[in-house]
Motif scaffolding. Sequence first.
Motif, PDB file in Angstrom:
ATOM      1  N   VAL A 163      -0.231  -2.292  47.112  1.00 58.21           N
ATOM      2  CA  VAL A 163       0.324  -3.186  46.093  1.00 58.21           C
ATOM      3  C   VAL A 163      -0.772  -4.029  45.444  1.00 58.21           C
ATOM      4  O   VAL A 163      -1.848  -4.211  46.022  1.00 58.21           O
ATOM      5  N   SER A 164      -0.467  -4.541  44.251  1.00 64.47           N
ATOM      6  CA  SER A 164      -1.433  -5.412  43.554  1.00 64.47           C
ATOM      7  C   SER A 164      -1.142  -6.883  43.814  1.00 64.47           C
ATOM      8  O   SER A 164      -2.023  -7.734  43.658  1.00 64.47           O
ATOM      9  N   ILE A 165       0.105  -7.197  44.149  1.00 61.04           N
ATOM     10  CA  ILE A 165       0.444  -8.590  44.472  1.00 61.04           C
ATOM     11  C   ILE A 165      -0.202  -8.955  45.817  1.00 61.04           C
ATOM     12  O   ILE A 165      -0.563  -8.060  46.589  1.00 61.04           O
ATOM     13  N   PRO A 166      -0.362 -10.256  46.075  1.00 61.48           N
ATOM     14  CA  PRO A 166      -1.034 -10.633  47.323  1.00 61.48           C
ATOM     15  C   PRO A 166      -0.254 -10.242  48.575  1.00 61.48           C
ATOM     16  O   PRO A 166       0.977 -10.209  48.564  1.00 61.48           O
ATOM     17  N   VAL A 167      -1.011  -9.962  49.626  1.00 58.03           N
ATOM     18  CA  VAL A 167      -0.437  -9.607  50.930  1.00 58.03           C
ATOM     19  C   VAL A 167      -0.687 -10.749  51.909  1.00 58.03           C
ATOM     20  O   VAL A 167      -1.782 -11.319  51.952  1.00 58.03           O
ATOM     21  N   ILE A 168       0.349 -11.065  52.653  1.00 54.56           N
ATOM     22  CA  ILE A 168       0.270 -12.087  53.710  1.00 54.56           C
ATOM     23  C   ILE A 168       0.418 -11.347  55.030  1.00 54.56           C
ATOM     24  O   ILE A 168       1.387 -10.609  55.218  1.00 54.56           O
ATOM     25  N   ALA A 169      -0.551 -11.515  55.925  1.00 54.18           N
ATOM     26  CA  ALA A 169      -0.495 -10.800  57.203  1.00 54.18           C
ATOM     27  C   ALA A 169       0.241 -11.649  58.236  1.00 54.18           C
ATOM     28  O   ALA A 169       0.087 -12.869  58.275  1.00 54.18           O
ATOM     29  N   ALA A 170       1.033 -10.979  59.058  1.00 54.43           N
ATOM     30  CA  ALA A 170       1.791 -11.676  60.103  1.00 54.43           C
ATOM     31  C   ALA A 170       1.822 -10.815  61.351  1.00 54.43           C
ATOM     32  O   ALA A 170       1.718  -9.593  61.288  1.00 54.43           O
ATOM     33  N   GLY A 171       1.986 -11.485  62.494  1.00 53.72           N
ATOM     34  CA  GLY A 171       2.069 -10.754  63.756  1.00 53.72           C
ATOM     35  C   GLY A 171       0.740 -10.803  64.490  1.00 53.72           C
ATOM     36  O   GLY A 171      -0.240 -10.202  64.057  1.00 53.72           O
ATOM     37  N   GLY A 172       0.673 -11.562  65.568  1.00 53.40           N
ATOM     38  CA  GLY A 172      -0.524 -11.578  66.403  1.00 53.40           C
ATOM     39  C   GLY A 172      -1.584 -12.556  65.960  1.00 53.40           C
ATOM     40  O   GLY A 172      -2.681 -12.568  66.517  1.00 53.40           O
ATOM     41  N   ILE A 173      -1.271 -13.398  64.979  1.00 54.31           N
ATOM     42  CA  ILE A 173      -2.281 -14.341  64.482  1.00 54.31           C
ATOM     43  C   ILE A 173      -1.974 -15.736  65.046  1.00 54.31           C
ATOM     44  O   ILE A 173      -0.906 -16.283  64.796  1.00 54.31           O
ATOM     45  N   ALA A 174      -2.906 -16.262  65.820  1.00 48.77           N
ATOM     46  CA  ALA A 174      -2.660 -17.569  66.446  1.00 48.77           C
ATOM     47  C   ALA A 174      -3.847 -18.506  66.338  1.00 48.77           C
ATOM     48  O   ALA A 174      -3.765 -19.660  66.738  1.00 48.77           O
ATOM     49  N   ASP A 175      -4.967 -18.010  65.814  1.00 48.51           N
ATOM     50  CA  ASP A 175      -6.132 -18.890  65.677  1.00 48.51           C
ATOM     51  C   ASP A 175      -6.973 -18.470  64.466  1.00 48.51           C
ATOM     52  O   ASP A 175      -6.619 -17.532  63.746  1.00 48.51           O
ATOM     53  N   GLY A 176      -8.076 -19.196  64.280  1.00 47.58           N
ATOM     54  CA  GLY A 176      -8.912 -18.945  63.113  1.00 47.58           C
ATOM     55  C   GLY A 176      -9.492 -17.539  63.090  1.00 47.58           C
ATOM     56  O   GLY A 176      -9.680 -16.955  62.021  1.00 47.58           O
ATOM     57  N   ARG A 177      -9.755 -16.986  64.276  1.00 45.06           N
ATOM     58  CA  ARG A 177     -10.277 -15.613  64.319  1.00 45.06           C
ATOM     59  C   ARG A 177      -9.274 -14.639  63.726  1.00 45.06           C
ATOM     60  O   ARG A 177      -9.633 -13.720  62.986  1.00 45.06           O
ATOM     61  N   GLY A 178      -8.005 -14.850  64.050  1.00 46.00           N
ATOM     62  CA  GLY A 178      -6.950 -13.975  63.519  1.00 46.00           C
ATOM     63  C   GLY A 178      -6.853 -14.083  62.006  1.00 46.00           C
ATOM     64  O   GLY A 178      -6.634 -13.083  61.308  1.00 46.00           O
ATOM     65  N   ILE A 179      -7.010 -15.305  61.499  1.00 43.44           N
ATOM     66  CA  ILE A 179      -6.946 -15.495  60.042  1.00 43.44           C
ATOM     67  C   ILE A 179      -8.127 -14.780  59.376  1.00 43.44           C
ATOM     68  O   ILE A 179      -7.959 -14.051  58.391  1.00 43.44           O
ATOM     69  N   ALA A 180      -9.322 -14.980  59.933  1.00 45.10           N
ATOM     70  CA  ALA A 180     -10.513 -14.324  59.358  1.00 45.10           C
ATOM     71  C   ALA A 180     -10.342 -12.803  59.401  1.00 45.10           C
ATOM     72  O   ALA A 180     -10.679 -12.095  58.443  1.00 45.10           O
TER      73      ALA A 180
END
Length: 315
Positions: A163-180
């Motif tokens: 897709v061209s619209i932005p993607v938001i990732a979810a699932g398993g993210i709990a700290d800054g490492r997950g966000i990066a």
Amino acid sequence: MALRTRITELLGIEHPIIQGGMAWTATWELVAAVSAAGGLGVIGAGHMPTDNLREQIRRAKAATDRPFGVNLMLLTPHIDDLVQMVLDEGVHAVTTGAGNPGKYMAALKAKGIKVLPIAPSTALAKRLESIGADAIIGEGMEAGGHIGELTTMVLTPQLADAVSIPVIAAGGIADGRGIAAAFALGAEGVQIGTRFLCAEECTIHPDVKARVIRARDRDTVVTGYSTGHPVRVLKNKLSRQLEVLDHANQPEELERLGAGKLALAMREGDCEMGSIMAGQCAAMVDRVQPAAEIIRELVEGAEAVMRSMPSKVAE
Ligand code: TUI
């Protein structure tokens, strides 16, 4: 440095952190705290009666001037009424889960509400983009609650390509490492649920927070495959009983036993016979802290990881 993306722009928020819209859990107190800290707080509607959700929206509006959203769980029987009420009240954003929100897209967009559907596959994401979704939340099966088949690691880059619209990732993210990591995979925002279970402002029973903090790496299990709606929970007496019914392929019995158990855990604190919906990253949550502190740690942690990346690449 700041994490500025199309998601912060789209939603008018400071940090591209969306709080998971957890039923019986994400009430206006948590929502207002997350939004005040620069993320997007999201009320979890679940099976909430229409009047209760209206009250939640009004309280959130009274508690913060910042944007916030509502998560609509599309399997709920009175979903049409909930959507109509949300249209009447007006909120900045709606996230949807457990189904295809296509039927409601035009009406929500016409009211200026940003629509962020949760999609567990590229096919659904493309379809939702074509009818006007503002962004796609790709939720991997590390997440708590109702899940799809793919992991966040595999789903996120495929959505970003699809897709061209932005993607938001979810699932398993709990700290800054997950966000990066999510950003490296092509996401422009993250949705985080489990870590906010242990926000001070989260109104769930303190025994559930303690149980999440105690959780170790292999303490979640997925039950309900036989019903077609698999759900990730913390292992307990209930999950073991549900597993037996799953293996015996008795979906009706399983639905009966599971009914009402999320509230039993989250509101009454029954950690053995309640359904403690939490993601695999429950093991990474180690204390109760204010939502603003969680957001600050997430953002600073992500920035630190991103800054350290160039030093890992040899010239
Ligand atoms: O919705 C969630 N997580 C949830 S909902 C929930 S309450 C519940 N109660 C009874 C049965 C099941 C759930 C607890 N946790 N996450 C978002 C999510 N959406 N995960 C997976 C999906 C999804 C699945 C299929 C989204 C769309 C979809 O589309 C199928 C279709 O119709 O094309």
